[in-house]
Enzyme design. Structure first.
Site, PDB file in Angstrom:
ATOM      1  N   LYS A 232      -3.415  -3.743   2.169  1.00 50.07           N
ATOM      2  CA  LYS A 232      -3.010  -3.915   0.773  1.00 50.07           C
ATOM      3  C   LYS A 232      -2.718  -2.557   0.136  1.00 50.07           C
ATOM      4  O   LYS A 232      -3.065  -1.506   0.694  1.00 50.07           O
ATOM      5  CB  LYS A 232      -4.114  -4.665   0.020  1.00 50.07           C
ATOM      6  CG  LYS A 232      -4.377  -6.072   0.569  1.00 50.07           C
ATOM      7  CD  LYS A 232      -5.411  -6.815  -0.277  1.00 50.07           C
ATOM      8  CE  LYS A 232      -5.762  -8.161   0.334  1.00 50.07           C
ATOM      9  NZ  LYS A 232      -6.615  -8.969  -0.572  1.00 50.07           N
TER      10      LYS A 232
ATOM     11  N   TYR B 226       0.474 -16.125  -1.394  1.00 47.85           N
ATOM     12  CA  TYR B 226      -0.745 -16.606  -2.059  1.00 47.85           C
ATOM     13  C   TYR B 226      -0.508 -17.949  -2.749  1.00 47.85           C
ATOM     14  O   TYR B 226      -1.057 -18.195  -3.826  1.00 47.85           O
ATOM     15  CB  TYR B 226      -1.247 -15.561  -3.052  1.00 47.85           C
ATOM     16  CG  TYR B 226      -1.940 -14.374  -2.398  1.00 47.85           C
ATOM     17  CD1 TYR B 226      -3.073 -14.552  -1.595  1.00 47.85           C
ATOM     18  CD2 TYR B 226      -1.484 -13.071  -2.601  1.00 47.85           C
ATOM     19  CE1 TYR B 226      -3.718 -13.475  -1.001  1.00 47.85           C
ATOM     20  CE2 TYR B 226      -2.132 -11.974  -2.012  1.00 47.85           C
ATOM     21  CZ  TYR B 226      -3.253 -12.194  -1.214  1.00 47.85           C
ATOM     22  OH  TYR B 226      -3.901 -11.116  -0.636  1.00 47.85           O
TER      23      TYR B 226
ATOM     24  N   ARG C 223     -11.639 -11.867  10.400  1.00 48.86           N
ATOM     25  CA  ARG C 223     -12.264 -12.259   9.125  1.00 48.86           C
ATOM     26  C   ARG C 223     -13.695 -11.714   9.049  1.00 48.86           C
ATOM     27  O   ARG C 223     -14.127 -11.245   8.006  1.00 48.86           O
ATOM     28  CB  ARG C 223     -12.289 -13.792   8.977  1.00 48.86           C
ATOM     29  CG  ARG C 223     -10.935 -14.427   8.730  1.00 48.86           C
ATOM     30  CD  ARG C 223     -10.423 -14.230   7.315  1.00 48.86           C
ATOM     31  NE  ARG C 223     -11.164 -14.977   6.323  1.00 48.86           N
ATOM     32  CZ  ARG C 223     -10.757 -15.119   5.062  1.00 48.86           C
ATOM     33  NH1 ARG C 223      -9.622 -14.559   4.640  1.00 48.86           N
ATOM     34  NH2 ARG C 223     -11.478 -15.790   4.198  1.00 48.86           N
TER      35      ARG C 223
ATOM     36  N   THR D  14     -15.058 -11.675   0.484  1.00 47.07           N
ATOM     37  CA  THR D  14     -13.907 -11.306  -0.347  1.00 47.07           C
ATOM     38  C   THR D  14     -14.197 -10.088  -1.219  1.00 47.07           C
ATOM     39  O   THR D  14     -13.413  -9.138  -1.251  1.00 47.07           O
ATOM     40  CB  THR D  14     -13.497 -12.503  -1.231  1.00 47.07           C
ATOM     41  OG1 THR D  14     -13.148 -13.597  -0.374  1.00 47.07           O
ATOM     42  CG2 THR D  14     -12.314 -12.148  -2.119  1.00 47.07           C
TER      43      THR D  14
ATOM     44  N   ARG E 256     -14.619  -4.311   4.224  1.00 44.44           N
ATOM     45  CA  ARG E 256     -14.749  -4.385   2.754  1.00 44.44           C
ATOM     46  C   ARG E 256     -16.111  -3.861   2.305  1.00 44.44           C
ATOM     47  O   ARG E 256     -16.222  -3.194   1.275  1.00 44.44           O
ATOM     48  CB  ARG E 256     -14.511  -5.832   2.305  1.00 44.44           C
ATOM     49  CG  ARG E 256     -13.053  -6.272   2.468  1.00 44.44           C
ATOM     50  CD  ARG E 256     -12.919  -7.781   2.367  1.00 44.44           C
ATOM     51  NE  ARG E 256     -11.517  -8.215   2.350  1.00 44.44           N
ATOM     52  CZ  ARG E 256     -11.156  -9.490   2.309  1.00 44.44           C
ATOM     53  NH1 ARG E 256     -12.061 -10.446   2.283  1.00 44.44           N
ATOM     54  NH2 ARG E 256      -9.868  -9.817   2.295  1.00 44.44           N
TER      55      ARG E 256
ATOM     56  N   ASN F 238      -9.704  -5.149  -2.148  1.00 41.37           N
ATOM     57  CA  ASN F 238     -10.561  -5.262  -0.960  1.00 41.37           C
ATOM     58  C   ASN F 238      -9.821  -4.875   0.313  1.00 41.37           C
ATOM     59  O   ASN F 238     -10.144  -5.313   1.396  1.00 41.37           O
ATOM     60  CB  ASN F 238     -11.166  -6.672  -0.886  1.00 41.37           C
ATOM     61  CG  ASN F 238     -10.099  -7.740  -0.894  1.00 41.37           C
ATOM     62  OD1 ASN F 238      -8.907  -7.452  -0.763  1.00 41.37           O
ATOM     63  ND2 ASN F 238     -10.509  -8.984  -1.040  1.00 41.37           N
TER      64      ASN F 238
ATOM     65  N   HIS G 216      -6.014  -7.961   3.950  1.00 47.16           N
ATOM     66  CA  HIS G 216      -5.943  -9.423   4.020  1.00 47.16           C
ATOM     67  C   HIS G 216      -6.017  -9.836   5.480  1.00 47.16           C
ATOM     68  O   HIS G 216      -5.471  -9.158   6.351  1.00 47.16           O
ATOM     69  CB  HIS G 216      -4.615  -9.910   3.422  1.00 47.16           C
ATOM     70  CG  HIS G 216      -4.300 -11.335   3.785  1.00 47.16           C
ATOM     71  ND1 HIS G 216      -4.795 -12.405   3.055  1.00 47.16           N
ATOM     72  CD2 HIS G 216      -3.585 -11.879   4.812  1.00 47.16           C
ATOM     73  CE1 HIS G 216      -4.366 -13.539   3.623  1.00 47.16           C
ATOM     74  NE2 HIS G 216      -3.644 -13.248   4.688  1.00 47.16           N
TER      75      HIS G 216
ATOM     76  N   GLU H  47       1.745 -17.303   7.813  1.00 50.42           N
ATOM     77  CA  GLU H  47       1.857 -15.928   7.314  1.00 50.42           C
ATOM     78  C   GLU H  47       2.642 -15.045   8.283  1.00 50.42           C
ATOM     79  O   GLU H  47       3.445 -14.208   7.843  1.00 50.42           O
ATOM     80  CB  GLU H  47       0.452 -15.363   7.057  1.00 50.42           C
ATOM     81  CG  GLU H  47      -0.226 -16.068   5.878  1.00 50.42           C
ATOM     82  CD  GLU H  47      -1.733 -15.824   5.775  1.00 50.42           C
ATOM     83  OE1 GLU H  47      -2.272 -15.037   6.586  1.00 50.42           O
ATOM     84  OE2 GLU H  47      -2.364 -16.423   4.892  1.00 50.42           O
TER      85      GLU H  47
HETATM   86  P1  ADP Z   1      -9.840 -13.657   0.924  1.00 49.13           P
HETATM   87  O1  ADP Z   1      -8.846 -12.523   0.914  1.00 49.13           O
HETATM   88  O2  ADP Z   1     -11.217 -13.165   1.300  1.00 49.13           O
HETATM   89  O3  ADP Z   1      -9.387 -14.837   1.747  1.00 49.13           O
HETATM   90  P2  ADP Z   1      -9.267 -15.291  -1.442  1.00 49.13           P
HETATM   91  O4  ADP Z   1      -8.334 -16.094  -0.605  1.00 49.13           O
HETATM   92  O5  ADP Z   1     -10.328 -16.024  -2.192  1.00 49.13           O
HETATM   93  O6  ADP Z   1     -10.000 -14.141  -0.587  1.00 49.13           O
HETATM   94  O7  ADP Z   1      -8.423 -14.462  -2.526  1.00 49.13           O
HETATM   95  C1  ADP Z   1      -7.245 -13.794  -2.148  1.00 49.13           C
HETATM   96  C2  ADP Z   1      -7.260 -12.402  -2.740  1.00 49.13           C
HETATM   97  O8  ADP Z   1      -7.187 -12.481  -4.158  1.00 49.13           O
HETATM   98  C3  ADP Z   1      -8.547 -11.620  -2.463  1.00 49.13           C
HETATM   99  O9  ADP Z   1      -8.535 -10.969  -1.203  1.00 49.13           O
HETATM  100  C4  ADP Z   1      -8.577 -10.635  -3.615  1.00 49.13           C
HETATM  101  O10 ADP Z   1      -7.706  -9.506  -3.380  1.00 49.13           O
HETATM  102  C5  ADP Z   1      -7.984 -11.469  -4.755  1.00 49.13           C
HETATM  103  N1  ADP Z   1      -9.012 -12.130  -5.580  1.00 49.13           N
HETATM  104  C6  ADP Z   1      -9.928 -13.041  -5.179  1.00 49.13           C
HETATM  105  N2  ADP Z   1     -10.672 -13.483  -6.206  1.00 49.13           N
HETATM  106  C7  ADP Z   1     -10.223 -12.833  -7.305  1.00 49.13           C
HETATM  107  C8  ADP Z   1     -10.572 -12.845  -8.701  1.00 49.13           C
HETATM  108  N3  ADP Z   1     -11.545 -13.638  -9.166  1.00 49.13           N
HETATM  109  N4  ADP Z   1      -9.891 -12.030  -9.524  1.00 49.13           N
HETATM  110  C9  ADP Z   1      -8.898 -11.242  -9.075  1.00 49.13           C
HETATM  111  N5  ADP Z   1      -8.500 -11.182  -7.786  1.00 49.13           N
HETATM  112  C10 ADP Z   1      -9.159 -11.960  -6.907  1.00 49.13           C
HETATM  113 MG    MG Z   2      -8.013 -16.347   1.374  1.00 47.60          MG
END
Ligand code: ADP
Ligand code: MG
Length: 152
Positions: free
Chosen positions: A9, A49, A85, A91, A102, A112, A115, A126
């Site tokens: 990222k 997303y 993962r 996350t 992370r 973080n 991805h 993806e």
């Molecule tokens: P992951 O990347 O662990 O699969 P998610 O799919 O829940 O996490 O979310 C996608 C991405 O959106 C996260 O990696 C993070 O960068 C961002 N994100 C997650 N939750 C929040 C939040 N509450 N506010 C802002 N950004 C968020």
């Molecule tokens: Mg996710």
């Protein structure tokens, strides 16, 4: 053998952490089979997303992920989706265990660093979103016999 999609990222690129993070994947024995740098557009962010587009925090995520160059890549290995993962950790960098990427490098729930696809369907979707089939350079590293037994 399984392929998974990862994205360094914008925070990872800007903080010059790509090399360290790439080394972790390489040290684990995962195999990079595709990689490219690009700037994500709002349209691509919405596709990537899609599951989060309706969330209240999506606009800040879109601003972040389109805010600087990223590096997209495909990693190959046994159980690569789950292994990556677990290497990423939870996350939020504030929740992620020490020893995870992370957990070691992030103090944010949004920034973080990396991805990783969360399952086989997401990985296929993806990979296809960022790469053509011709851009995947599958190959057998010569070191493979020293990474795992032949029957694994
Ligand atoms: P992951 O990347 O662990 O699969 P998610 O799919 O829940 O996490 O979310 C996608 C991405 O959106 C996260 O990696 C993070 O960068 C961002 N994100 C997650 N939750 C929040 C939040 N509450 N506010 C802002 N950004 C968020
Ligand atoms: Mg996710």
């Amino acid at each position: 053998m399984q392929q998974t999609f990862i994205l360094f990222k914008p925070d990872c690129v800007q903080r010059r952490l790509m090399g360290k993070v790439m080394s972790r994947f390489e040290d684990k024995g995962l195999n990079f089979v595709a990689m490219k740098m690009l700037q994500i557009t709002p349209e691509l962010a919405q596709q990537h997303y899609a599951e989060h587009v309706e969330k209240s925090w999506y606009p800040t995520l879109e601003q972040f992920i389109t805010g600087g160059p990223v590096v997209a890549a495909v990693l190959e290995g046994l159980d690569a989706i789950r292994v990556v993962r677990e290497m990423l950790g939870a996350t939020s960098g504030l929740q992620a265990s020490a020893g995870t990427i992370r957990g070691d490098f992030s103090a944010s729930r949004q920034m973080n660093l990396v991805h990783g696809s969360d399952g086989p369907e997401a990985a296929a979707r993806e990979i296809a979103l960022y790469f053509t089939a011709a851009e995947l350079c599958a190959h057998e590293p010569t070191i493979t016999p020293w990474l795992r037994a032949a029957d694994e």
